[in-house]
Design an enzyme around this catalytic site. Structure first.
Site, short mmCIF file in Angstrom:
data_model
loop_
_atom_site.label_atom_id
_atom_site.label_comp_id
_atom_site.label_asym_id
_atom_site.label_seq_id
_atom_site.Cartn_x
_atom_site.Cartn_y
_atom_site.Cartn_z
N TRP A 1 0.56 -6.07 -0.85
CA TRP A 1 0.42 -5.01 0.16
C TRP A 1 -0.25 -3.78 -0.42
CZ3 TRP A 1 0.24 -6.91 4.64
CH2 TRP A 1 1.12 -7.92 5.06
N ASP B 1 4.56 3.34 1.46
CA ASP B 1 4.74 2.22 2.38
C ASP B 1 6.17 1.74 2.16
OD1 ASP B 1 4.85 -0.16 3.73
OD2 ASP B 1 3.08 -1.05 2.79
N LYS C 1 10.92 -5.38 9.89
CA LYS C 1 11.76 -5.80 8.76
C LYS C 1 13.16 -5.18 8.86
CE LYS C 1 7.69 -7.05 6.67
NZ LYS C 1 6.36 -6.54 6.40
#
Ligand SMILES: *Cc1c(COP(=O)(O)O)cnc(C)c1O
Length: 360
Positions: free
Chosen positions: A102, A172, A196
């Protein structure tokens, strides 16, 4: 009714109490004769939903008053572009820490908007650890420093938030927001895709310090300017109304269960059950260095890779779902977000013991 323990990395489990509440209210929300999905986003009833969601989140995360909370769309992936578009405003450069798939995507996107320096990386060790960051590594002229606090695929997490001085820290936090206490004032901007640890997919939460809003060039698309969403209270256009409503129910659930402090305690217990078992076992292994382990995403491998498929299939027969590891790591991965009960982790370890006995 069948309910499994779902160890998926995202979209992932939601608390049963939340799903039941949504079910109860589905056809007739607050005696409106409508579902939340059918309410105007400008109606009084919906205004209450979005405002309450924000207040609950502010309270849970202890978000200081000088920060804005934005409910937007596009996923964490859109933030990979929105962050540089809005924040690379002064000097056109930013420092990034590369801790996995990511982070790499965030870096690739940021390079389209300015000068990106990778100040640290754990790629040399296949992203199995978090590199040490100290303030001397940071360019004081950088517009911001970007980290991925929890690496969903690799199973690593920053156990300590780096000190970046006057350079805003951007995080993030998609896969560990709301899982443990964080000092928000250490960050300039936090973003997270909801699917999530917050609610259903389709919603992205951005927490941004007020002074970082309003620097995007006029020529940039309106929808990609934080200011657009900030001045309109996330109602410039139609927001993901149902996803925000579900997030509000999750925030209520968290609040009723003692908030983030209590959640962190349970998350630490859950992770310890799994790591302790893996560490004492001669059959399973954790690929992640001990000081860098995530509480949320726990990959583990069986040295004999031929057994992976059998493990996943037999687990599924026991209603333990989605344990296949990400293709870049292999083996297995158990994602144990807030909604995964301790019993689910215990059931997984019980199964792992049996599987070990049968296959050793
Ligand atoms: C899942 C995830 C993303 C991507 O999120 P989308 O909402 O699908 O764009 C980005 N970063 C991290 C850390 C993630 O876990």
């Amino acid at each position: 009714m069948k309910r499994v323990y779902n160890f998926a990395a995202g979209p992932s489990m939601l608390p049963i109490a939340v799903l039941e509440k949504a079910q109860q209210e589905l056809l007739n929300y607050q005696d409106s004769g409508m579902s939340v999905m059918e309410l105007s986003h400008r109606s009084g009833l919906y205004t209450d939903v979005i405002e309450t969601a924000e207040l609950l989140l502010r309270d849970l995360m202890k978000i200081p008053d000088n920060y804005k909370v934005l409910f937007i769309q596009g996923g964490a992936s859109q933030q990979f572009s929105m962050v540089p578009m809005n924040l690379m405003a002064k000097n056109g450069k930013a420092d990034y820490v590369n801790t996995g798939s990511w982070s790499k995507k965030a870096i690739k996107e940021a390079k389209k908007f300015g000068q990106v320096r990778e100040i640290a990386s754990s790629e040399d060790g296949n992203f199995t650890y978090i590199p040490k960051i100290d303030s001397s590594m940071i360019d004081q002229q950088a517009d911001y420093v970007h980290i991925t606090t929890n690496n969903t695929i690799e199973g690593t997490a920053f156990r300590e938030i780096p000190e970046t001085g006057d350079v805003p820290l951007v995080a993030d936090m998609s896969s560990n927001i709301l899982s443990e206490e964080m000092d928000i004032s250490k960050f300039g901007l936090i973003y997270a895709g909801a699917q999530k640890n917050i609610g259903p997919a389709g919603l992205t939460v951005v927490i941004i310090r007020g002074d970082l809003i309003g620097s995007a060039p006029e020529s940039f698309p309106t929808m990609l300017d934080y200011k657009t969403h900030s001045v309109s209270g996330s109602l410039y256009n139609t927001p993901p109304t149902f996803a925000i409503y579900m997030a509000k129910l999750v925030f209520e659930w968290l609040t009723e269960h003692g908030g983030i402090k209590a959640m962190q305690k349970v998350n630490e217990e859950k992770a310890a059950i799994l790591y302790d078992y893996i560490d004492q076992s001669e059959f399973y292994e954790s690929p992640v260095r001990k000081d860098s382990r995530s509480l949320m995403n726990i990959p583990f491998v069986i040295p004999n890779r031929d057994l992976d498929a059998a493990f996943v299939k037999e687990a599924q027969n026991r209603e333990l779902e989605t344990l296949k590891g990400h293709r870049s790591v292999g083996g297995m991965r158990a994602s144990i977000y807030n909604a995964m009960p301790l019993e689910g982790v215990q059931a997984l370890v019980d199964f792992m013991k049996e599987f070990e006995k049968e296959n050793k």
